[in-house]
Structure formats: C-alpha cells, structure tokens
Design a protein around this motif. Structure first.
Motif, PDB file in Angstrom:
ATOM      1  N   VAL A   1       0.833  -1.197   0.000  1.00 57.41           N
ATOM      2  CA  VAL A   1       0.000   0.000   0.000  1.00 57.41           C
ATOM      3  C   VAL A   1       0.873   1.253   0.000  1.00 57.41           C
ATOM      4  CG1 VAL A   1      -1.662   1.348   1.353  1.00 57.41           C
ATOM      5  CG2 VAL A   1      -1.930  -1.141   1.128  1.00 57.41           C
ATOM      6  N   ARG A   2       1.908   1.224   0.835  1.00 62.27           N
ATOM      7  CA  ARG A   2       2.736   2.408   1.026  1.00 62.27           C
ATOM      8  C   ARG A   2       3.640   2.681  -0.181  1.00 62.27           C
ATOM      9  NH1 ARG A   2       5.850   5.368   4.918  1.00 62.27           N
ATOM     10  NH2 ARG A   2       4.623   4.594   6.637  1.00 62.27           N
TER      11      ARG A   2
ATOM     12  N   LEU B   1       2.526   1.946  -8.993  1.00 63.94           N
ATOM     13  CA  LEU B   1       1.602   1.381  -9.969  1.00 63.94           C
ATOM     14  C   LEU B   1       0.804   2.498 -10.641  1.00 63.94           C
ATOM     15  CD1 LEU B   1       0.326  -1.809  -8.120  1.00 63.94           C
ATOM     16  CD2 LEU B   1       1.989  -1.666  -9.971  1.00 63.94           C
ATOM     17  N   GLU B   2       0.496   3.529  -9.847  1.00 64.55           N
ATOM     18  CA  GLU B   2      -0.264   4.650 -10.403  1.00 64.55           C
ATOM     19  C   GLU B   2       0.524   5.387 -11.480  1.00 64.55           C
ATOM     20  OE1 GLU B   2      -1.556   7.066  -7.147  1.00 64.55           O
ATOM     21  OE2 GLU B   2      -3.046   5.571  -6.542  1.00 64.55           O
ATOM     22  N   THR B   3       1.844   5.483 -11.274  1.00 63.46           N
ATOM     23  CA  THR B   3       2.654   6.173 -12.277  1.00 63.46           C
ATOM     24  C   THR B   3       3.077   5.230 -13.398  1.00 63.46           C
ATOM     25  OG1 THR B   3       4.679   5.733 -11.043  1.00 63.46           O
ATOM     26  CG2 THR B   3       3.578   7.829 -10.602  1.00 63.46           C
ATOM     27  N   GLY B   4       2.660   3.951 -13.309  1.00 67.78           N
ATOM     28  CA  GLY B   4       2.948   3.010 -14.380  1.00 67.78           C
ATOM     29  C   GLY B   4       4.298   2.339 -14.270  1.00 67.78           C
TER      30      GLY B   4
END
Ligand SMILES: [Zn+2]
Length: 108
Positions: A46-47, A53-56
């Motif tokens: 999570v941290r 993952l959001e930035t790919g």
C-alpha cells in the motif's frame, strides 16, 4: 514483541524511525512470524507499491520488500558497530586521562 505491537510499528519501520532496540525486536519478530510477514507485505504494498503502480512503474513487491529489509538489517548492524566503536573510544580516552593523572602525580 507481539503481533499487535508489530502491526503498530510497521509505519514507523517503513519511515526508518525505529530505535536500534525496536528495530532488532521488529526484525526478530518478522523472521519468526508468518502472519506478520504477510502484514508487512500488505502495508508495504500500500505504502510503496501503489504510488508506483499509479505512475505506471513496474513494482516487484517481494523483491523490493526484501531489499528494504536487507537495508534495515545493514543499518542496524552498522549502527551497532558504530556504537561499540564509540564505546571503545570512550574507554581509551578514559584510560588515557587516568594515565595522564597517574603520570602527573608521579612526576610532580
Ligand atoms: Zn506476529
């Protein structure tokens, strides 16, 4: 250390703000307890994982967590070594002072 305490200290561990004793206890419990290893994986994912993952970016959870833990163990080892050399230095300084006092007392 119990599971509750481990779980509570995970964020502090990830911020690298545990004291040497806390870190040693934390790593010891991590090695012994499968449930807490899972807990750390989840909190680490999570941290550290989600933002990547959001930035790919690619993120290998187990690999990155392993290197995070290895770094923590090395830090602990280094700090302990540093502390014992500081102690040895203190003893040497103390002995030198005592020697100086003795020499002064003998020759004056
Ligand atoms: Zn546990």
């Amino acid at each position: 250390m119990d599971h509750k305490q481990f779980e509570a200290e995970v964020p502090t561990f990830l911020d690298d703000r545990l004291s040497n004793e806390e870190l040693a206890d934390f790593l010891e419990h991590y090695d012994e307890c499968a449930a807490c290893r899972d807990e750390l994986s989840i909190q680490y994912l999570v941290r550290a994982g989600l933002p990547k993952l959001e930035t790919g970016e690619t993120f290998h959870l187990q690999k990155e967590l392993d290197s995070c833990l290895r770094a923590a163990r090395e830090r602990l080892h280094r700090r302990k070594r540093l502390r014992s050399s500081a102690y040895i230095l203190e003893v040497i300084t103390l002995l030198a002072c005592m020697a100086a006092i003795v020499i002064t007392a003998v020759f004056i």
